[in-house]
Structure formats: structure tokens, C-alpha cells
Enzyme design. Structure first.
Site, PDB file in Angstrom:
ATOM      1  N   GLU A 183      17.705  14.378 -42.124  1.00 42.58           N
ATOM      2  CA  GLU A 183      17.417  14.504 -43.556  1.00 42.58           C
ATOM      3  C   GLU A 183      17.318  15.963 -43.979  1.00 42.58           C
ATOM      4  OE1 GLU A 183      15.416  10.201 -44.500  1.00 42.58           O
ATOM      5  OE2 GLU A 183      14.062  11.887 -44.394  1.00 42.58           O
ATOM      6  N   GLU A 374      19.598   5.230 -41.329  1.00 46.47           N
ATOM      7  CA  GLU A 374      18.274   4.690 -41.634  1.00 46.47           C
ATOM      8  C   GLU A 374      18.352   3.801 -42.867  1.00 46.47           C
ATOM      9  OE1 GLU A 374      14.931   7.387 -41.951  1.00 46.47           O
ATOM     10  OE2 GLU A 374      15.724   8.663 -40.357  1.00 46.47           O
TER      11      GLU A 374
HETATM   12  C1  BGP Z   1      12.789   9.088 -43.331  1.00 47.26           C
HETATM   13  C2  BGP Z   1      12.545   9.774 -42.022  1.00 47.26           C
HETATM   14  C3  BGP Z   1      11.937   8.945 -40.963  1.00 47.26           C
HETATM   15  C4  BGP Z   1      11.124   7.784 -41.428  1.00 47.26           C
HETATM   16  C5  BGP Z   1      11.617   7.112 -42.663  1.00 47.26           C
HETATM   17  C6  BGP Z   1      10.657   6.139 -43.303  1.00 47.26           C
HETATM   18  O1  BGP Z   1      12.532   9.959 -44.378  1.00 47.26           O
HETATM   19  O2  BGP Z   1      13.737  10.304 -41.502  1.00 47.26           O
HETATM   20  O3  BGP Z   1      11.345   9.798 -40.034  1.00 47.26           O
HETATM   21  O4  BGP Z   1       9.831   7.792 -41.155  1.00 47.26           O
HETATM   22  O5  BGP Z   1      12.013   8.002 -43.655  1.00 47.26           O
HETATM   23  O6  BGP Z   1       9.681   6.854 -43.991  1.00 47.26           O
HETATM   24  P1  BGP Z   1       8.153   6.549 -43.844  1.00 47.26           P
HETATM   25  O7  BGP Z   1       7.866   6.572 -42.415  1.00 47.26           O
HETATM   26  O8  BGP Z   1       7.482   7.627 -44.583  1.00 47.26           O
HETATM   27  O9  BGP Z   1       7.963   5.224 -44.463  1.00 47.26           O
END
Ligand code: BGP
Length: 476
Positions: A183, A374
Site C-alpha cells: 500500500e 487484499e
Molecule cells: C490494509 C493493510 C493490511 C490490513 C488491511 C485491513 O490497509 O495492508 O495490513 O490490515 O488493510 O485493515 P485493518 O486491519 O485496519 O482492518
């Protein structure tokens, strides 16, 4: 030719990051990373963005859920066996830089760290699960923040290059799919996770990003030297953007945001050049960053092979003052409420069609293979006494997104190579440090206060995803 469904070699799997999964934060020679001093709880992100937190562990004041993660460091064999049971073709994991170089810039790598990832990779390969490795996923070594001020300092390029060379030389013969920075575009907003800086100016944010672009291209260069069949990808958040109304001024405001947030990093990493709108933006905002000819040549010579992105939600832009009080919080950004969408328990708007739009947009713009690295629903799961978890809400979210991905492939001709839903096993949330924000097909018995024995349980979605993979996305 437009295909009938997902490619035969489609990489179904799941995604994780070392700092949210492994635990063992100080074992076997690992140094501290920025994740290890990031406090747990809903105030995590505002705190990190305010810059008002210590660069030390302060247990009196804060909790640190990343320290134990979900103990994958000691349980990876059990977890990988479960991934294999679901039929994973790939597993997206990151390597923690500080397991390899505890301070980020040590002379010699830490053999115990390398040995751990050797064992993990071999375990995956034993089940014919292809690892996808993120080189840097929100885990810059803390020493590089304290001594060098994070990514605005060009010295980090060399430190990263050495780290990337070490792991590419060690694992590059057995791992094909790699990604450089997770990201990367969150650096635009000055995310501590991304650029490891506190209270940075906008100029420093763009300088840090530039340094990461150079570092990323150097990693691609090394990868090709080590093994020309390696596929190196970039990774950014993509948030499909809508104009709230058809007022041309609203559309223009949306386009400006769209360019800097959704395209800027991808344009540079895929096309190898700074886009003209970014240079114009720098000029207008008096942003002067140091970019040498040699660095620009490296960026040009070593673009990525494929583009990966996280997709959780879309966002809506309005310039109408009356909408500004009705903001929606999202994954590192906000927007105004979209009246056509519902939200998750954490307020992220759910928009499966937005994923199809994202795929069409990115493939149309770049024409390189796409990897959805993701996607998923962070939700509260409530197990019964036997730890049975009926997570139909998660199945519904994922099924709708996969259906839209399929349309992008079949109806729109997008070359999509992989889908790795986030947090395939429950892990620590990045934005809040909570365990209660769960994404997994596998439940981990651990709560926000650290109670639970961390046993693993299959949720209802486990068998559902297994049949999705077995049918190559036909059975949803
Ligand atoms: C993205 C990241 C992850 C992950 C995901 C979900 O931004 O790459 O590391 O955690 O989001 O976000 P969160 O864990 O804040 O719900």
C-alpha cells in the site's frame, strides 16, 4: 480473446503480514519495528497520524497486540496445513526486515531470521502453495526511524537494497511472486506505517515516496539478476472514486483526488515515469523533491511486471458543503456517505461493483496483469460453545466481490492472475490493533484483552472458500 472464467492457473489464496501474524516480536534476534511500538486500540491510527506517541515501548500507557500477533511464528505448520486444506494456490506473506537485519542496516544478516523464512517457504512448497512475498509491509525497523528519520532519508534506499538483495538471493530461486512496498500510496497522507516518519511535511511525504520508488526499482533489478522468471509487483490501495453528483466541478475535484491517490504511485511503478499531473501538482504546491537523473533512470529501467492492489471499499467526493458533515471513514482515507451503499461494522462502505470498476480501470490504463492482493470484511465473529462460527456475512461479502471479479474477467477481458483475501486467518488489525476486527476463514481464540489460548477453528466460510477454489470460482 475473452475467457469463460478465471484462468486455469489462477492463484487463489489468502494474504497476511508478518507484523500482524507472527508475534515472537523479540525472538531469535529480531529487532524492533514500527509495528512493535504502535499502540493497540481504536485510537491507534489517529495517534499515529498525530505523531504524538513515543518511539519506545511504554507498557504503562499502551498495549502492543502485535508483540504476540497470533503466534504464527510457532504455529505456522498447523496454519499452513489449514491453508492447504482449503486448496490455496498461493499465500501472500511478508518478511519482517528486522528479523533479517535487526537494525535495518547491520553488516551481516541474522541467520535465524533467514532460517525461519526458509522453513516457512519450504512448508508452503510442500503443499504446492506458491508463496507471494511482500518485501516491506508496514514493518520498517525502528532503528531507521530513530537514527535516520524514516524514508525521507535517502540512506534507507541503500539499506533496503541490501535487505532486498539478501532475501532475493536466498529465496528468489524458489519464490516467483514478489511485491515491494505494501500500500505504497498511503505514504501520500504521511502514514507512519508506510514511510516511518512522524509529523512529516507534504514535501517530506513525497520525498519518502520517491525514495521508495527508487528502492522498489532496485529490488526489481536485483530480482531479475537473481532469477529472470521472478515476477515483481507493486502494491497500492485502490479506492474506486465516485463524484457525488454530475456537477462538472465535483467531477473535477474527484479526478484530482483520483489521480494523486489511485494513479500516482502506479503510474511511476508501472510506467516508469512521473506523470505530468504530479509534476504540475508539485509546482502548484511548491513541493520540491530531490530526484537525481540516475534515480529517474533506475525507475524508468525497472518497472514492475504486474500490478497488485487492495480493495475494500469505494469512496465518494462531494464539494457541496452540506455533505461534509456526513463523512465515512475508510482504509486510510475518508469520503462523504454514498447513499447507495451500506457499511461494515467499522464504517467501511461495501461496494462489490466498485471492484469490477477498479479492475477495468486499472487494466485499461496499464494493460499489465492484475493481482487483487487484499479484499475482505472486518467483522465481529461470535462463536458458540463449540467454537462454531456462522459467518454468512463474510461469505456474502466475498461471494459478491468474486462475482464482480469474474465479470471483469469474462465480460471485460481483464487479465486477473490472483485473489488473496486479507487475513485468511484472524490476525491483529492494522488500523486499530484489535483482534475483534476479524477477516479470517480460520478463527483464532484470542480477544482484544489478550484472553484465549489461540487455538484455531474453521469458520463456516472455510468450507465455502474451499469449494470456491475447487470449482475455480464457479461455485459461489
Ligand atoms: C490494509 C493493510 C493490511 C490490513 C488491511 C485491513 O490497509 O495492508 O495490513 O490490515 O488493510 O485493515 P485493518 O486491519 O485496519 O482492518
Amino acid at each position: 480473446m475473452v475467457s469463460k472464467g478465471f484462468r486455469k492457473d489462477f492463484l487463489w489464496g489468502g494474504a497476511t503480514a508478518a507484523n500482524q501474524l507472527e508475534g515472537a516480536y523479540n525472538e531469535d534476534g529480531k529487532g524492533l519495528t514500527i509495528a512493535d511500538i504502535s499502540p493497540g486500540g481504536k485510537l491507534r491510527l489517529p495517534l499515529l497520524f498525530s505523531g504524538d506517541f513515543p518511539l519506545e515501548i511504554d507498557r504503562e500507557k499502551y498495549t502492543y497486540p502485535n508483540h504476540q500477533g497470533v503466534d504464527y511464528y510457532h504455529r505456522y505448520k498447523e496454519d499452513i496445513a489449514l491453508f492447504a486444506e482449503m486448496g490455496f494456490k498461493t499465500f501472500r506473506m511478508s518478511i519482517s526486515w528486522a528479523r533479517i537485519f535487526p537494525n535495518g542496516n547491520d553488516q551481516e544478516p541474522n541467520e535465524a531470521g533467514l532460517a525461519f523464512y526458509d522453513a516457512v517457504i519450504d512448508e508452503l512448497l510442500k503443499y504446492k502453495i506458491e508463496p507471494t512475498i511482500t518485501i516491506s509491509h508496514y514493518e520498517t525497523p525502528l532503528h531507521l526511524v530513530k537514527e535516520y528519520g524514516g524514508w525521507k532519508n535517502k540512506e534507507l534506499i541503500g539499506f533496503f537494497e541490501k535487505y532486498a538483495r539478501t532475501i532475493l538471493e536466498r529465496f528468489g530461486k524458489k519464490v516467483t511472486y514478489w511485491m515491494t512496498f505494501n500500500e505504497i500510496n498511503t505514504g501520500i497522507m504521511g502514514s507512519f506505517f508506510s514511510t516511518a516518519m512522524r509529523n512529516a511535511t507534504e514535501t517530506e511525504n513525497y520525498q519518502a515516496l520517491h525514495n521508495q520508488f527508487v528502492a522498489s526499482s532496485l529490488a526489481t533489478k536485483i530480482a531479475k539478476e537473481v532469477n529472470p522468471t521472478i515476477k515483481m509487483g507493486c502494491m497500492s490501495i485502490y479506492a474506486t472514486m465516485y463524484a457525488y453528483d454530475s456537477n462538472p466541478e465535483t467531477v473535477m475535484a474527484m479526478e484530482e483526488k483520483n489521480c494523486m491517490f489511485n494513479y500516482f504511485c502506479n503510474d511511476i511503478q508501472v510506467r516508469g515515469e512521473y506523470p505530468s499531473y504530479a509534476l504540475a501538482y508539485f509546482e502548484k504546491n511548491k513541493i520540491e523533491i530531490e530526484r537525481t537523473d540516475e534515480e529517474l533512470a533506475i525507475i524508468k529501467a525497472y518497472p514492475v511486471d504486474y500490478l497488485s492492489f487492495s480493495y475494500y471499499m469505494s469512496t465518494t467526493v462531494s464539494i457541496d458543503p452540506k455533505h461534509q458533515d456526513d463523512k465515512i471513514q475508510g482504509n486510510f482515507f475518508d469520503g462523504v456517505r454514498n447513499p447507495f451503499l451500506t457499511s461494515s461494522e467499522w464504517g467501511w462502505e461495501i461496494d462489490p461493483v466498485g471492484l469490477r470498476i477498479a479492475l477495468c480501470d486499472l487494466y485499461g490504463r496499464y494493460g499489465v496483469p492484475l493481482y487483487v492482493s487484499e479484499n475482505g470484511l472486518g467483522a465481529i465473529d461470535t462463536p458458540d460453545e463449540q467454537f462454531v462460527i456462522q459467518d454468512d456475512y463474510r461469505i456474502d461479502y466475498l461471494a459478491k466481490h468474486i462475482a464482480e471479479m469474474k465479470k471483469a474477467v469474462v465480460l471485460d477481458g481483464v487479465d486477473l492472475i490472483a485473489y488473496t483475501p486479507w487475513g485468511c486467518i484472524d490476525l491483529v488489525s492494522a488500523s486499530t490493533g484489535e483482534m475483534s476486527k476479524r477477516y479470517g476463514f480460520i478463527y483464532v481464540d484470542l480477544d482484544d484483552e489478550g484472553n484465549g489460548d489461540m487455538s484455531r477453528y474453521k469458520k463456516k466460510s472455510f468450507n465455502w472458500y474451499k469449494s470456491v477454489i475447487a470449482s475455480n470460482g464457479e461455485e459461489l
